[in-house]
Design an enzyme around this catalytic site. Sequence first.
Site, PDB file in Angstrom:
ATOM      1  N   PRO A 285       0.816  -1.218   0.000  1.00 28.11           N
ATOM      2  CG  PRO A 285       0.095  -0.927   2.217  1.00 28.11           C
ATOM      3  CD  PRO A 285       0.855  -1.872   1.320  1.00 28.11           C
ATOM      4  CB  CYS A 353       3.735  30.311 -18.070  1.00 30.09           C
ATOM      5  SG  CYS A 353       4.336  31.695 -17.116  1.00 30.09           S
ATOM      6  CD  GLU A 354       2.452  24.056 -19.171  1.00 32.33           C
ATOM      7  OE1 GLU A 354       1.494  23.549 -19.801  1.00 32.33           O
ATOM      8  OE2 GLU A 354       3.633  23.725 -19.327  1.00 32.33           O
TER       9      GLU A 354
END
Length: 428
Positions: A285, A353-354
């Site tokens: 896990p 900047c996206e």
Amino acid sequence: MSSPKLPGAPFLAYRDQELHLDQINLNQLAHEHGTPLYVYSRPAMLAALAPYQRALTGRAHLICYAIKANSNLAVLQTFAQAGCGFDIVSAGELARVLAAGGEATKVVFSGVGKTRAEMKTAIEAGVKCFNVESTAELEVLSQVAQSLGQVARVSLRVNPDVDAGTHPYISTGLKGNKFGIAHEVAVATYQRAAQLPGIEVVGIDCHIGSQITDTGPYLDALDRVLDLVEAIESHGIRIHHLDLGGGLGITYTDEVPPAADELIALLISRIDARGHGHRELMFEPGRSLVGNAGVLLTEVMYLKPGEQKNFCVVDAAMNDLMRPALYEAYMGIVNTRLSGDSPEVWDVVGPVCESGDWLGRDRSLAVHSGDVLAVLSAGAYGMTMASNYNTRGRAAEIMVDGDQTWVIRQRESVQELFAKERLIQTNV
Ligand code: LLP
């Protein structure tokens, strides 16, 4: 005023309208250490581990924490001290385990592309088992072990071809995935493994995906794996352990995954009913041990209401937490201080900047610039997937326990980011 729903409860809770993790006031912590800031609760991690341990008490087992979910040394130390083993996918992760005080003999080495150098390091360290994913890998591992005068313990990761019903990027048990050895060729591959001089077969392994919220796929995979075990043993090859992987989901919003102890009880009753109860049982896990134990704190810089959208610009970005941009994953976002102000609908976005740089879309929040927001369930696949895109140093990390806090990773400085870069000599 009503408090928002908190997946990290009871460790994460509002007290006097202020969000606390354990006894630590998160707004104050953000002001002391700056933002973006990852904060994890040690008791929450141990509480997430407890049902795994409880369900497996009294039978041979090993819980191997999948360290890719959160590989901070202090997190690994916490699980090592609690008796866990580790699931690793690189020599780098092995080095972390050892640096945190973990034991190599409790390490399983997974992954489709282990290098010869990584195999050598892991054999020399004495790892418990390699989870091998192809015949080609098996041949190379045998050569590497032989060249060291050793034998590598191996389980083959078989692909049970079940649909985990999760996001395509984190679903791994289907035929079209790059993972595992196809069910139809598994017995033949075990026969090949048994012939190789540098290989000792010790177990079988499967991992069908991540963020699984239903017991069905696990039980289907288990049945397919047990069918294989019976076929493999009929050829005289002994399977000592069953490794059923990780993948158990957590609550991000309204998912209701089974509790780990319920899931394991179901698996055990199927294993026992089919006469496989004598085998060591292993799990890997990751998310379910750390996901809800952590938050990412970020400060609101600018509010930019618009005609079509309202943007809440915060100082954390996709480089700090990639899950929303990469998987369109929903992660809860709350204000660390509740006010009586009426909420408005905001897209919570970062400075990168996206257009894909968002942490949450259409969130109903009462916010002001300077407020500290908490992105919830950020303990898994947050910091480990962070990057330096846009030359942004990675966040600091803090561990809390009761009223104690430890800085478990310092904030990266800009100088560190290009310290290994060099200017070139030119004649112009
Ligand atoms: N074992 C193996 C072989 C794995 O590939 C993984 C996860 C695990 C165990 C642990 O799975 P977990 O219990 O954490 O679901 N970055 C994605 C998750 C990628 C999981 C990759 N493998 C996300 O942020 O959702």
